[in-house]
Design an enzyme around this catalytic site. Structure first.
Site, PDB file in Angstrom:
ATOM      1  N   CYS A 100      30.523 -17.401   2.973  1.00 35.97           N
ATOM      2  CA  CYS A 100      29.566 -16.287   2.818  1.00 35.97           C
ATOM      3  C   CYS A 100      28.111 -16.755   2.864  1.00 35.97           C
ATOM      4  O   CYS A 100      27.216 -15.939   3.065  1.00 35.97           O
ATOM      5  CB  CYS A 100      29.834 -15.550   1.512  1.00 35.97           C
ATOM      6  SG  CYS A 100      31.499 -14.874   1.477  1.00 35.97           S
TER       7      CYS A 100
ATOM      8  N   HIS B 148      23.903 -11.360  -0.855  1.00 40.25           N
ATOM      9  CA  HIS B 148      25.231 -11.270  -0.245  1.00 40.25           C
ATOM     10  C   HIS B 148      25.916 -10.017  -0.781  1.00 40.25           C
ATOM     11  O   HIS B 148      25.874  -9.737  -1.985  1.00 40.25           O
ATOM     12  CB  HIS B 148      26.028 -12.531  -0.586  1.00 40.25           C
ATOM     13  CG  HIS B 148      27.458 -12.454  -0.174  1.00 40.25           C
ATOM     14  ND1 HIS B 148      27.841 -12.057   1.085  1.00 40.25           N
ATOM     15  CD2 HIS B 148      28.604 -12.705  -0.872  1.00 40.25           C
ATOM     16  CE1 HIS B 148      29.167 -12.076   1.149  1.00 40.25           C
ATOM     17  NE2 HIS B 148      29.645 -12.463  -0.017  1.00 40.25           N
TER      18      HIS B 148
ATOM     19  N   ASN C 270      32.623  -6.307   2.131  1.00 42.05           N
ATOM     20  CA  ASN C 270      32.120  -7.687   2.156  1.00 42.05           C
ATOM     21  C   ASN C 270      32.464  -8.292   3.521  1.00 42.05           C
ATOM     22  O   ASN C 270      33.643  -8.464   3.839  1.00 42.05           O
ATOM     23  CB  ASN C 270      32.806  -8.463   1.017  1.00 42.05           C
ATOM     24  CG  ASN C 270      32.384  -9.921   0.941  1.00 42.05           C
ATOM     25  OD1 ASN C 270      31.751 -10.441   1.852  1.00 42.05           O
ATOM     26  ND2 ASN C 270      32.744 -10.570  -0.152  1.00 42.05           N
TER      27      ASN C 270
END
Ligand code: UT7
Length: 354
Positions: A139, A271, A301
């Site tokens: 990520c 994020h 996500n």
């Protein structure tokens, strides 16, 4: 020896220094700036209602625990390269660039383990024989790529770098695992980083990045629960707590490098893993929650692609304006984390669907 009379050696050094100053042309290091962003989302939407039909979950649980209402799913062959190509082509077009010096791709869900996506992307975009490689930082991948690109540009080695983050977690998440399949979605984002001043583009001012391999098992792809297939698994609660702590520490570090207090940050681009994580990070940094971008409601996500998707959201909603102090921050598998501070400038934007 008298103290007020310099020794012969000192005099030699002093005259040499004067000579060096006279003879050296001081070339300032170039700055690095993001001049364009592009995103690519697959057109297939997967709503919470659809997931609730086949998993032991509810729209209410997913919305209240994560903030996610729907995510996208890439169908077809080679989705990571396909989305990367669309986002890459769009960012070059909006920036008016036909060539770049280097291509970086951030992905943790490549279509195949080898070869890397980046050389294939460079070929598809007709960029010639430029160096191209993938970055595996999960990520944090887009910010690792941004930090590598800005460092290479400041070093003078390159003048324009295409960075693309592309992820298809729908292929590595167990569709029967309610803990992960409700969270992740597919998508891609791209940015062009070039040498230049702040007149156009958002200048990269400072970076903070790091890793902690002791936490490598907290997020991983491998056989889980006796299943021989390689699925993504996550220790959700532990990752949740570490994400809050690590991102807030990293944002503080990068802000200090810019001599900013965290309450002076105009826009935080975190994020997009969980709305509650984003709110907790803003709170820890003493920032009003509405200065933190939340774009996960419609995308879930998307791992490395989440930061460029969040940046695009901030641009289209008018949340970010020229002159703003912007900090992007990410945390993910590895463990890895990264933050990048920008002074927001003129940035082109393209959003495409596949
Ligand atoms: O992108 C990389 C970084 N990733 C992250 O930052 C993700 C971090 N983690 C999270 O966002 C959260 O931990 C989750 C959203 C994954 C889970 O939320 P949580 O509030 O931490 O829930 P939990 O894991 O503590 O589970 C609470 C309960 C459990 O049931 P019991 O044991 O209390 O009976 C779970 O089994 O919620 C249950 N649960 C669900 N219930 C309905 C877990 N997933 C679901 C679900 N639907 N989809």
């Amino acid at each position: 020896m008298s103290l007020d009379r310099p020794s012969r050696m000192c005099r030699v050094l002093e005259s040499k220094r004067r000579l060096d100053i006279k003879d050296t042309t001081i070339v300032p290091s170039p700055t690095a700036a993001i001049t364009a962003i592009a995103t690519c989302l697959p057109s297939t939407r997967v709503t919470n209602a659809e997931l609730s039909q086949r998993l032991d979950t509810t729209d209410r649980w997913i919305r209240s625990r994560t903030g996610i209402a729907e995510r996208r799913r890439a169908d077809g062959k080679g989705p990571v390269l396909a989305m990367a190509t669309s986002a890459g082509a769009a960012v070059l077009e909006v920036a008016g660039h036909r060539t770049v010096d280097l291509v970086l791709v951030a992905t943790s869900s490549p279509d195949r383990p080898s070869p890397a996506v980046a050389p294939q992307l460079a070929s598809r975009l007709g960029l010639g024989f430029v160096p191209a490689f993938d970055i595996s930082a999960v990520c944090s991948g887009f910010l690792y790529a941004t930090n590598i690109a800005s460092s290479l540009i400041r070093s003078g080695a390159f003048r324009s770098i295409l960075i693309v983050a592309s992820e298809a977690y729908s292929r590595i998440v167990d569709p029967d695992d309610r803990a992960t399949s409700v969270i992740f979605g597919d998508g891609a984002g791209a940015a062009l980083v070039v040498a230049g001043g702040t007149a156009s583009g958002s200048e990269v001012l400072a970076e903070d990045w790091g890793s902690d391999g002791d936490g490598c098992d907290l997020l991983q792809v491998g056989p889980a629960g006796g299943d021989v297939r390689n699925y993504f698994s996550m220790s959700g609660r532990e990752v949740y707590l570490r994400a809050i702590e690590t991102m807030s520490t990293s944002v503080r570090a990068v802000s200090e490098r810019c001599s900013w207090h965290t309450d002076e940050i105009d826009v935080l681009v975190p994020h997009q893993a969980n709305r509650r994580i984003i709110e907790a990070v803003a709170k820890k940094l003493s920032m009003p929650a509405d200065r933190a971008v939340v774009s996960l409601e419609k995308t879930g996500n998307t791992a490395a692609a989440s930061i460029p998707l969040a940046l695009a959201h901030a641009m289209t909603t008018g949340m970010v304006r020229a002159g703003d102090r912007v900090v992007m921050t990410a945390f993910g598998g590895g463990l890895t984390w990264a933050s990048t501070a920008l002074r927001w400038g003129e940035v082109g934007l393209a959003e495409v669907e596949l």
